[in-house]
Design a protein around this motif. Structure first.
Motif, PDB file in Angstrom:
ATOM      1  N   VAL A 166      21.913   7.175  63.103  1.00 12.78           N
ATOM      2  CA  VAL A 166      20.572   6.780  63.546  1.00 12.78           C
ATOM      3  C   VAL A 166      19.905   7.945  64.268  1.00 12.78           C
ATOM      4  O   VAL A 166      20.540   8.954  64.582  1.00 12.78           O
ATOM      5  CB  VAL A 166      20.646   5.537  64.472  1.00 12.78           C
ATOM      6  N   ASP A 167      18.628   7.802  64.553  1.00  7.03           N
ATOM      7  CA  ASP A 167      17.886   8.870  65.227  1.00  7.03           C
ATOM      8  C   ASP A 167      18.410   9.112  66.638  1.00  7.03           C
ATOM      9  O   ASP A 167      18.527  10.257  67.072  1.00  7.03           O
ATOM     10  CB  ASP A 167      16.391   8.539  65.276  1.00  7.03           C
ATOM     11  N   GLU A 168      18.702   8.039  67.347  1.00  8.70           N
ATOM     12  CA  GLU A 168      19.170   8.197  68.731  1.00  8.70           C
ATOM     13  C   GLU A 168      20.010   6.998  69.132  1.00  8.70           C
ATOM     14  O   GLU A 168      19.612   5.847  68.938  1.00  8.70           O
ATOM     15  CB  GLU A 168      17.990   8.343  69.690  1.00  8.70           C
ATOM     16  N   VAL A 169      21.175   7.286  69.701  1.00 12.06           N
ATOM     17  CA  VAL A 169      22.052   6.252  70.240  1.00 12.06           C
ATOM     18  C   VAL A 169      21.812   6.161  71.746  1.00 12.06           C
ATOM     19  O   VAL A 169      21.843   7.175  72.434  1.00 12.06           O
ATOM     20  CB  VAL A 169      23.531   6.588  69.966  1.00 12.06           C
ATOM     21  N   PRO A 170      21.532   4.977  72.281  1.00 12.96           N
ATOM     22  CA  PRO A 170      21.373   4.845  73.737  1.00 12.96           C
ATOM     23  C   PRO A 170      22.694   5.136  74.438  1.00 12.96           C
ATOM     24  O   PRO A 170      23.756   4.699  73.986  1.00 12.96           O
ATOM     25  CB  PRO A 170      20.952   3.383  73.916  1.00 12.96           C
ATOM     26  N   VAL A 171      22.627   5.904  75.518  1.00 11.00           N
ATOM     27  CA  VAL A 171      23.853   6.298  76.208  1.00 11.00           C
ATOM     28  C   VAL A 171      23.771   5.947  77.686  1.00 11.00           C
ATOM     29  O   VAL A 171      22.692   5.851  78.279  1.00 11.00           O
ATOM     30  CB  VAL A 171      24.147   7.801  76.046  1.00 11.00           C
TER      31      VAL A 171
END
Length: 200
Positions: A166-171
């Motif tokens: 995906v474009d961005e994984v929440p961390v």
């Protein structure tokens, strides 16, 4: 949105994508992924793989190749709630643990911290910066953080189907970034957004 809520949403989205994949599509991507891994795995390292679930890439072809090269294979186990790795020898039956995961028998040797290893990490979602979304129990994140604090000579590679990228994984603060993410289409390191398959 709070990171925990964003993670839950992303898990649902990726689960839907994985459910839409047919067994044939999963098998085809798994074979291509294994070929990609073989291209990049150093022959002098040991390999930490995993006993795959139905929605995870099947690493059987990679394990077979590593065995033919004489590379040792370790698989994840849970001991007292903590992740560890034990040696798996070809032909040795795996044992189903209390949490339902197939593991090497308890008498199998543990991974030595002095051994250079590539750890192949499954997950639910990954991004090009090395961020990974797991299943929510934090087992890999805790173990990776521990081994990094000990300066263990390990590399951590995420392995994924294309639909899991995906474009961005929440961390969150405890989440550990991986050194690379590998799919059927390419090998992508944290410090580059250019896949090796796109360079050729």
């Amino acid at each position: 949105m709070h990171p925990a809520e964003a993670k839950a949403t992303l898990r649902q989205q990726v689960e839907q994508r994985l459910t839409r994949m047919s067994p044939g599509e999963r098998a085809a991507e798994s074979r291509s992924l294994c070929r990609r891994l073989v291209e990049h795995l150093p022959k002098e390292c040991v390999v930490c793989a995993y006993a795959y679930l139905s929605t995870e890439p099947d690493l059987t072809l990679l394990v077979d190749e590593c065995n033919s090269r004489g590379q040792s294979i370790f698989l994840p186990c849970y001991e007292r709630g903590m992740l560890t790795f034990r040696l798996w020898l070809p032909g040795t039956p795996l044992v189903r643990s209390q949490i339902g995961v197939l593991e090497p028998p308890v008498e199998a040797p543990h991974l030595e911290e002095s051994l250079p290893a590539v750890v192949l990490v499954p997950g639910r979602a990954f991004d090009a910066k090395g961020a990974r979304l797991g299943r929510g129990n934090g087992g890999y994140d805790k173990w990776i953080a521990q081994e990094r604090s000990r300066n263990a000579p390990y590399q951590y590679w995420g392995v994924a189907f294309e639909c899991q990228v995906v474009d961005e994984v929440p961390v969150e603060a405890h989440d550990q970034k991986l050194d690379a993410v590998v799919t059927a289409r390419g090998f992508e390191t944290r410090d580059s957004n250019i896949r090796d398959s796109e360079k050729n």
